[in-house]
Design an enzyme around this catalytic site. Structure first.
Site, PDB file in Angstrom:
ATOM      1  CG  PHE A 191      -1.571   1.352   1.706  1.00 22.91           C
ATOM      2  CD1 PHE A 191      -2.320   2.123   0.495  1.00 22.91           C
ATOM      3  CD2 PHE A 191      -1.803   1.401   2.876  1.00 22.91           C
ATOM      4  CE1 PHE A 191      -2.794   3.327   1.067  1.00 22.91           C
ATOM      5  CE2 PHE A 191      -2.332   2.847   3.318  1.00 22.91           C
ATOM      6  CZ  PHE A 191      -2.915   3.546   2.465  1.00 22.91           C
TER       7      PHE A 191
ATOM      8  CG  ASP B 129       6.955  -6.399  -2.712  1.00 22.51           C
ATOM      9  OD1 ASP B 129       6.523  -5.278  -2.064  1.00 22.51           O
ATOM     10  OD2 ASP B 129       6.421  -7.493  -2.417  1.00 22.51           O
TER      11      ASP B 129
ATOM     12  CD  GLU C 278       3.683 -10.798   6.555  1.00 22.95           C
ATOM     13  OE1 GLU C 278       2.464 -10.781   6.982  1.00 22.95           O
ATOM     14  OE2 GLU C 278       4.369 -11.435   5.375  1.00 22.95           O
TER      15      GLU C 278
ATOM     16  CB  THR D  11       8.832 -10.153   7.203  1.00 23.05           C
ATOM     17  OG1 THR D  11       8.983 -11.309   6.403  1.00 23.05           O
ATOM     18  CG2 THR D  11       8.910  -8.783   6.499  1.00 23.05           C
TER      19      THR D  11
ATOM     20  CB  THR E 138       3.933   1.784  13.085  1.00 16.81           C
ATOM     21  OG1 THR E 138       2.625   1.847  13.645  1.00 16.81           O
ATOM     22  CG2 THR E 138       4.717   0.726  13.763  1.00 16.81           C
ATOM     23  CG  ASP E 139       0.766   5.219  15.440  1.00 18.12           C
ATOM     24  OD1 ASP E 139       0.632   3.945  14.938  1.00 18.12           O
ATOM     25  OD2 ASP E 139      -0.361   5.874  15.178  1.00 18.12           O
ATOM     26  CD  GLU E 140      -0.245  -0.296  15.110  1.00 22.47           C
ATOM     27  OE1 GLU E 140      -0.421  -1.389  15.720  1.00 22.47           O
ATOM     28  OE2 GLU E 140      -1.152  -0.117  14.170  1.00 22.47           O
TER      29      GLU E 140
ATOM     30  CE1 TYR F  64       3.345  -3.836  11.712  1.00 23.40           C
ATOM     31  CE2 TYR F  64       1.893  -2.697  13.191  1.00 23.40           C
ATOM     32  CZ  TYR F  64       2.786  -2.595  11.996  1.00 23.40           C
ATOM     33  OH  TYR F  64       3.017  -1.579  11.295  1.00 23.40           O
TER      34      TYR F  64
ATOM     35  CE  LYS G 139       7.277  -1.296  11.108  1.00 22.73           C
ATOM     36  NZ  LYS G 139       7.951  -1.500   9.731  1.00 22.73           N
TER      37      LYS G 139
HETATM   38  P1  NAD Z   1       1.387  -3.695   3.055  1.00 20.98           P
HETATM   39  O1  NAD Z   1       1.011  -4.864   4.169  1.00 20.98           O
HETATM   40  O2  NAD Z   1       0.242  -3.185   2.312  1.00 20.98           O
HETATM   41  O3  NAD Z   1       2.753  -3.832   2.143  1.00 20.98           O
HETATM   42  C1  NAD Z   1       3.863  -4.469   2.509  1.00 20.98           C
HETATM   43  C2  NAD Z   1       4.700  -5.017   1.533  1.00 20.98           C
HETATM   44  O4  NAD Z   1       6.055  -5.670   1.897  1.00 20.98           O
HETATM   45  C3  NAD Z   1       3.722  -5.855   0.321  1.00 20.98           C
HETATM   46  O5  NAD Z   1       4.122  -5.486  -0.812  1.00 20.98           O
HETATM   47  C4  NAD Z   1       4.578  -7.207   0.602  1.00 20.98           C
HETATM   48  O6  NAD Z   1       4.771  -8.093  -0.411  1.00 20.98           O
HETATM   49  C5  NAD Z   1       6.181  -6.994   0.959  1.00 20.98           C
HETATM   50  N1  NAD Z   1       6.726  -7.880   1.985  1.00 20.98           N
HETATM   51  C6  NAD Z   1       6.421  -8.418   2.774  1.00 20.98           C
HETATM   52  N2  NAD Z   1       7.269  -9.327   3.400  1.00 20.98           N
HETATM   53  C7  NAD Z   1       8.528  -9.238   2.705  1.00 20.98           C
HETATM   54  C8  NAD Z   1       9.647  -9.690   2.765  1.00 20.98           C
HETATM   55  N3  NAD Z   1      10.087 -10.445   3.486  1.00 20.98           N
HETATM   56  N4  NAD Z   1      10.511  -9.131   1.774  1.00 20.98           N
HETATM   57  C9  NAD Z   1      10.239  -8.186   0.829  1.00 20.98           C
HETATM   58  N5  NAD Z   1       9.067  -7.755   0.818  1.00 20.98           N
HETATM   59  C10 NAD Z   1       8.124  -7.999   1.523  1.00 20.98           C
HETATM   60  O7  NAD Z   1       1.799  -2.807   4.400  1.00 20.98           O
HETATM   61  P2  NAD Z   1       1.668  -0.995   4.522  1.00 20.98           P
HETATM   62  O8  NAD Z   1       0.404  -0.590   4.908  1.00 20.98           O
HETATM   63  O9  NAD Z   1       2.056  -0.464   3.031  1.00 20.98           O
HETATM   64  O10 NAD Z   1       2.989  -0.719   5.327  1.00 20.98           O
HETATM   65  C11 NAD Z   1       4.321  -0.350   4.962  1.00 20.98           C
HETATM   66  C12 NAD Z   1       5.261  -0.061   5.931  1.00 20.98           C
HETATM   67  O11 NAD Z   1       4.663   1.070   6.556  1.00 20.98           O
HETATM   68  C13 NAD Z   1       5.220  -1.326   6.869  1.00 20.98           C
HETATM   69  O12 NAD Z   1       6.697  -1.148   7.459  1.00 20.98           O
HETATM   70  C14 NAD Z   1       4.554  -0.581   7.969  1.00 20.98           C
HETATM   71  O13 NAD Z   1       4.812  -1.210   9.421  1.00 20.98           O
HETATM   72  C15 NAD Z   1       4.564   0.779   8.000  1.00 20.98           C
HETATM   73  N6  NAD Z   1       3.330   1.450   8.688  1.00 20.98           N
HETATM   74  C16 NAD Z   1       1.956   1.231   7.972  1.00 20.98           C
HETATM   75  C17 NAD Z   1       1.145   2.015   8.591  1.00 20.98           C
HETATM   76  C18 NAD Z   1      -0.375   2.118   7.869  1.00 20.98           C
HETATM   77  O14 NAD Z   1      -1.286   2.504   8.277  1.00 20.98           O
HETATM   78  N7  NAD Z   1      -0.580   1.061   6.903  1.00 20.98           N
HETATM   79  C19 NAD Z   1       1.164   3.101   9.536  1.00 20.98           C
HETATM   80  C20 NAD Z   1       2.520   3.250  10.116  1.00 20.98           C
HETATM   81  C21 NAD Z   1       3.503   2.287   9.443  1.00 20.98           C
HETATM   82  P1  TYD Z   2      -6.370  -1.579  11.176  1.00 23.15           P
HETATM   83  O1  TYD Z   2      -6.760  -1.043   9.803  1.00 23.15           O
HETATM   84  O2  TYD Z   2      -6.085  -3.134  11.292  1.00 23.15           O
HETATM   85  O3  TYD Z   2      -5.044  -0.842  11.850  1.00 23.15           O
HETATM   86  P2  TYD Z   2      -4.336  -0.748  13.375  1.00 23.15           P
HETATM   87  O4  TYD Z   2      -4.973  -1.946  14.017  1.00 23.15           O
HETATM   88  O5  TYD Z   2      -3.143  -0.985  12.908  1.00 23.15           O
HETATM   89  O6  TYD Z   2      -4.478   0.500  13.704  1.00 23.15           O
HETATM   90  O7  TYD Z   2      -7.404  -1.177  12.338  1.00 23.15           O
HETATM   91  C1  TYD Z   2      -7.805   0.116  12.622  1.00 23.15           C
HETATM   92  C2  TYD Z   2      -9.046   0.074  13.585  1.00 23.15           C
HETATM   93  O8  TYD Z   2     -10.005  -0.313  13.278  1.00 23.15           O
HETATM   94  C3  TYD Z   2      -8.334  -0.643  14.922  1.00 23.15           C
HETATM   95  O9  TYD Z   2      -8.757   0.060  16.089  1.00 23.15           O
HETATM   96  C4  TYD Z   2      -9.112  -1.927  14.831  1.00 23.15           C
HETATM   97  C5  TYD Z   2     -10.379  -1.514  14.037  1.00 23.15           C
HETATM   98  N1  TYD Z   2     -11.059  -2.654  13.203  1.00 23.15           N
HETATM   99  C6  TYD Z   2     -12.437  -2.790  13.332  1.00 23.15           C
HETATM  100  O10 TYD Z   2     -13.189  -2.714  14.122  1.00 23.15           O
HETATM  101  N2  TYD Z   2     -12.890  -3.872  12.333  1.00 23.15           N
HETATM  102  C7  TYD Z   2     -12.247  -4.523  11.483  1.00 23.15           C
HETATM  103  O11 TYD Z   2     -12.665  -5.340  10.805  1.00 23.15           O
HETATM  104  C8  TYD Z   2     -10.767  -4.257  11.466  1.00 23.15           C
HETATM  105  C9  TYD Z   2      -9.732  -4.824  10.266  1.00 23.15           C
HETATM  106  C10 TYD Z   2     -10.287  -3.221  12.244  1.00 23.15           C
END
Ligand code: NAD
Ligand code: TYD
Length: 340
Positions: free
Chosen positions: A15, A37, A88, A104, A129-131, A154, A158
């Site tokens: 994403f 990837d 992941e 990973t 991440t903020d998590e 998770y 991280k």
């Molecule tokens: P995503 O799950 O959509 O994408 C992860 C990508 O990494 C995929 O394309 C997958 O194929 C690839 N991948 C997974 N394991 C791999 C490996 N071992 N080697 C190479 N490629 C691999 O994730 P995202 O939501 O795009 O998040 C990207 C980064 O941002 C992550 O590090 C996540 O922790 C961080 N992040 C995400 C959010 C969010 O809201 N989505 C917020 C803060 C930080």
């Molecule tokens: P998510 O998108 O999984 O992100 P994160 O847990 O990393 O913040 O979830 C965002 C919020 O939405 C979280 O508080 C969990 C909640 N949630 C639901 O209530 N129902 C769902 O089906 C999912 C996937 C998440």
């Protein structure tokens, strides 16, 4: 002189990584990007189909935890910066099966760090991440100095990665930056995360499963604002620093779900409250004043406008998510929500 940089972007088919690649190719057309990837269940080459033909975007299928693969790339290419998105990334999957998260997110990051050290890569950006900070009460916000108290497998993985980055900075003097961002939303998000799951379910008149009382709070940032923050950090950030990135848009989950239903003109009767996620963090909020004061960044997109754009994107790209919501995805959905 035109500046040319070569970036090693990992996880560029996910994403945020794919949004970042689109962003860089638009704003820095002379840059080269190597996208490493593994194409896991959420890695999707369709996310890059509009730019895949460009000669300055090179795709390498591989695992960040594969030392030989990573070494090979860093030997063959002169990389100016590694931007590590690969992970992941789904909390619910980490609760179901944490093992892959350790491999990973922790080992993979260490392999990249080691590669960066050996090849003397000038900059490493770890997308965190903020998590890692854990959960907040009803007031306050995380700063870069907030103690790390991760609650899910998770978040713990991280956090471990962030600590390895820190150790490589302190021990080996590598130039690395950690960015910690809040919840992203926008185009190309895999439909198991809150927003795309709820948008696509509502479009199909399916139930919207809200965990617990729906009052957990997340800070939402439009993915393009995150990419712009990373652009700022890539070009102006200082090695050794940590930067929080936030959207200044705190919402309860139920508010988010109701907004989606309202925009789509669907009834609230689609909402189903389901069993809560174990260890579910109550509230996240980001203090990003460091990035604002030092590097003059702040989010531009309001949540109201961003969610409308995001919903429009999912309406215009139904084939994209319908292709995903088959096979393995349906099995996952049944496991996760079947008896909940
Ligand atoms: P995503 O799950 O959509 O994408 C992860 C990508 O990494 C995929 O394309 C997958 O194929 C690839 N991948 C997974 N394991 C791999 C490996 N071992 N080697 C190479 N490629 C691999 O994730 P995202 O939501 O795009 O998040 C990207 C980064 O941002 C992550 O590090 C996540 O922790 C961080 N992040 C995400 C959010 C969010 O809201 N989505 C917020 C803060 C930080
Ligand atoms: P998510 O998108 O999984 O992100 P994160 O847990 O990393 O913040 O979830 C965002 C919020 O939405 C979280 O508080 C969990 C909640 N949630 C639901 O209530 N129902 C769902 O089906 C999912 C996937 C998440």
């Amino acid at each position: 002189m035109v500046e040319r940089k070569t970036l090693l972007v990992t996880g560029g088919c996910g994403f945020i990584g794919s949004n970042f690649i689109h962003y860089i190719l638009t704003h820095y057309p002379t840059y080269r990007i190597i996208n490493l990837d593994k194409l896991t269940y959420c890695g999707n080459l369709d996310n890059l189909c509009e730019v895949a033909h460009q000669p300055n975007l090179i795709f390498v299928k591989g695992d960040i935890a594969d030392r030989e693969k990573v070494k090979g790339i860093l030997h063959d290419e002169r990389i100016d910066c590694i931007v590590n998105f690969a992970a992941e990334s789904h909390v619910d999957r980490s609760i179901e099966d944490p093992d892959l998260f350790l491999r990973t997110n922790i080992l993979g990051t260490q392999v990249l760090l080691e590669g960066a050290r050996e090849a003397a890569v000038p900059l490493f950006i770890q997308i965190s991440t903020d998590e890692v900070y854990g959960s907040l009460g009803s007031t306050g916000a995380f700063t870069e100095a907030t103690p790390l108290k991760p609650n899910s497998p998770y978040a713990a993985s991280k956090t471990a990665a962030d600590l390895l980055v820190r150790a490589y900075i302190k021990t080996y003097g590598i130039a690395a930056i950690i960015t910690r961002c809040s919840n992203n939303y926008g185009p190309y998000q895999f439909p198991e995360k809150l927003l795309p799951l709820m948008i696509s379910n509502a479009m199909e008149d399916r139930e919207l499963p809200v965990y617990g009382d729906g009052l957990n709070v997340r800070d939402w940032i439009y993915v393009e604002d995150h990419c712009r923050a990373l652009d700022t950090v890539l070009h102006h950030g200082n090695g050794g620093e940590i930067y929080n990135i936030g959207g200044a848009s705190e919402r309860t989950n139920i508010e988010v779900v109701r907004t989606i239903l309202e925009v789509l003109g669907k009834p609230e009767s689609l909402i189903r409250f389901v069993m809560d996620r174990p260890g579910h963090d109550r509230r996240y909020a980001m203090d990003f004043s460091k990035l604002n004061k030092k590097l003059d960044w702040k989010p531009k997109m309001t949540f109201e406008e961003g969610i409308k754009r995001t919903i429009s994107w999912y309406i215009d790209h139904q084939e994209w998510w319908q292709r995903i919501k088959t096979g393995e995805y349906l099995k996952y959905y049944e496991r996760m929500y079947g008896n909940r």
